[in-house]
Design a protein around this motif. Sequence first.
Motif, short mmCIF file in Angstrom:
data_model
loop_
_atom_site.label_atom_id
_atom_site.label_comp_id
_atom_site.label_asym_id
_atom_site.label_seq_id
_atom_site.Cartn_x
_atom_site.Cartn_y
_atom_site.Cartn_z
N VAL A 183 0.85 -1.20 0.00
CA VAL A 183 0.00 0.00 0.00
C VAL A 183 0.88 1.24 0.00
O VAL A 183 2.09 1.18 0.27
CB VAL A 183 -0.94 0.03 1.24
CG1 VAL A 183 -1.91 -1.15 1.20
CG2 VAL A 183 -0.13 0.02 2.53
N ALA A 184 0.27 2.38 -0.27
CA ALA A 184 0.98 3.66 -0.18
C ALA A 184 1.30 3.97 1.27
O ALA A 184 0.63 3.50 2.20
CB ALA A 184 0.13 4.77 -0.80
N ASP A 186 0.80 6.51 3.02
CA ASP A 186 -0.24 7.22 3.77
C ASP A 186 -1.58 6.46 3.77
O ASP A 186 -2.61 7.04 4.08
CB ASP A 186 -0.44 8.63 3.20
CG ASP A 186 -0.84 8.61 1.73
OD1 ASP A 186 -0.81 7.53 1.11
OD2 ASP A 186 -1.16 9.70 1.19
N HIS A 187 -1.54 5.18 3.43
CA HIS A 187 -2.76 4.38 3.43
C HIS A 187 -3.25 4.17 4.87
O HIS A 187 -2.44 4.06 5.80
CB HIS A 187 -2.50 3.03 2.76
CG HIS A 187 -3.73 2.26 2.44
ND1 HIS A 187 -4.39 1.48 3.37
CD2 HIS A 187 -4.44 2.13 1.28
CE1 HIS A 187 -5.44 0.92 2.80
NE2 HIS A 187 -5.49 1.29 1.53
N TRP A 196 -7.05 -2.15 10.64
CA TRP A 196 -6.93 -2.90 9.38
C TRP A 196 -7.55 -4.28 9.58
O TRP A 196 -6.88 -5.27 9.79
CB TRP A 196 -5.46 -2.98 8.99
CG TRP A 196 -5.13 -3.57 7.64
CD1 TRP A 196 -4.21 -4.53 7.38
CD2 TRP A 196 -5.69 -3.23 6.36
NE1 TRP A 196 -4.16 -4.82 6.05
CE2 TRP A 196 -5.05 -4.03 5.39
CE3 TRP A 196 -6.66 -2.32 5.95
CZ2 TRP A 196 -5.34 -3.96 4.03
CZ3 TRP A 196 -6.97 -2.25 4.59
CH2 TRP A 196 -6.32 -3.06 3.65
N SER A 204 -11.81 -2.41 0.74
CA SER A 204 -10.85 -1.48 0.14
C SER A 204 -10.88 -1.59 -1.38
O SER A 204 -11.44 -2.54 -1.95
CB SER A 204 -9.44 -1.78 0.65
OG SER A 204 -9.33 -1.54 2.04
N VAL A 247 -0.25 1.77 -7.11
CA VAL A 247 -0.55 1.74 -5.67
C VAL A 247 0.01 2.98 -4.97
O VAL A 247 -0.64 3.57 -4.12
CB VAL A 247 0.03 0.44 -5.05
CG1 VAL A 247 0.00 0.51 -3.52
CG2 VAL A 247 -0.74 -0.77 -5.54
N SER A 250 -2.27 6.12 -5.05
CA SER A 250 -3.70 5.89 -4.84
C SER A 250 -3.94 5.25 -3.49
O SER A 250 -3.03 5.12 -2.68
CB SER A 250 -4.23 4.97 -5.96
OG SER A 250 -3.64 3.69 -5.84
N ARG A 251 -5.18 4.82 -3.27
CA ARG A 251 -5.54 4.06 -2.07
C ARG A 251 -5.71 2.57 -2.41
O ARG A 251 -6.33 1.83 -1.67
CB ARG A 251 -6.85 4.60 -1.46
CG ARG A 251 -6.68 5.94 -0.76
CD ARG A 251 -5.92 5.73 0.57
NE ARG A 251 -5.81 6.96 1.32
CZ ARG A 251 -4.81 7.81 1.21
NH1 ARG A 251 -3.82 7.57 0.33
NH2 ARG A 251 -4.76 8.90 1.93
N VAL A 253 -4.91 -1.40 -2.96
CA VAL A 253 -4.22 -2.45 -2.20
C VAL A 253 -3.80 -3.53 -3.18
O VAL A 253 -4.62 -4.05 -3.94
CB VAL A 253 -5.13 -3.05 -1.11
CG1 VAL A 253 -4.40 -4.18 -0.38
CG2 VAL A 253 -5.57 -1.97 -0.13
#
Length: 323
Positions: A183-184, A186-187, A196, A204, A247, A250-251, A253
């Motif tokens: 993931v990024a 800042d996810h 999570w 997601s 990835v 963006s958000r 996964v």
Amino acid sequence: MAQPPDFANIDLHLVKVLYTVVSEQSVSRAALRLGSGQPLVSAQLRRLRALTGDPLLVRAGAGLAPTDTALALLAPAERLLREAETLFGPARPGRAFEPAQATLTMRIAASDYLDPLFLPGVVARLQQLAPQARLELHPLSAEFDYRRKLAGGEVDLVIGNWLEPPGELHLGRLSADEVVCLVAADHPAVKNPRGWTVARYLDSDHIAPTPLHPGARGVIDEHLALQGLERRITVRCAHFSLAPQMVAQSRLVLTTGRQFCQRFAGGPAALRIVKCPLAFPPMAYYQLWHERSHASAAQRWLREQVRGVASELAAPGTAKARP
């Protein structure tokens, strides 16, 4: 009364032309595969039609389609070519394989879900040990019928991951890898690991590879389906190696093996690896091959080199290098 075929007019190459033309359903594509000219292949097809008493290929819309007789001849032709390879090819009994002098062409089809360092490692090893050999790398895609290609000798090895590999092929396990999420930085999964959860994971936005054939789910979604679960896939991508950059911005996964993810995590791409909130079985990678090449000394050597590269990359302490 039909006359029996004149075997003096039939050579092994004509059998190969028959197999190739019917498999490709195209004279022009068959000519390319055979390294021949289209007029010559057309003339050979006319000879085959005269010998079999059947048109073999007929018009079907904008293309050609094999007749029932042509389809019935495919298996015998394939068996005959395989036996000829056993008699006269590099796999014949008593002939040792010497990689340093080898001039053969090795053909590997592989998915790009693999560790980005894997195929470069295979190329480097083959270049070093068999410098006169040629290597062809083919991508696995929805249009690539790898089972037919293996059976026809068009590829020697297929490398990828399957929940249940095809039963009619030989297989060698290369490695097993933990399934993780990329993931990024800042996810929400990075900012709030306790939040999570399985529900948030499933809800997601996910990126997943394009299926290899219609109706295919892929190993991640097959496992979820067995548990009655389904994730939300918002992006399908045929170019898996580009997924990490998607990835990062963006958000999305990406769920895949740790070995693939660790080549991209950290650094300027600002990507992070997080654990999956639900348990997946290890992602197993295999090399698959057909019975026709099982006994070949050259092909055994090739499979050993592929296995060696996979073992080196899976060893603890392997350097993390971004391609």
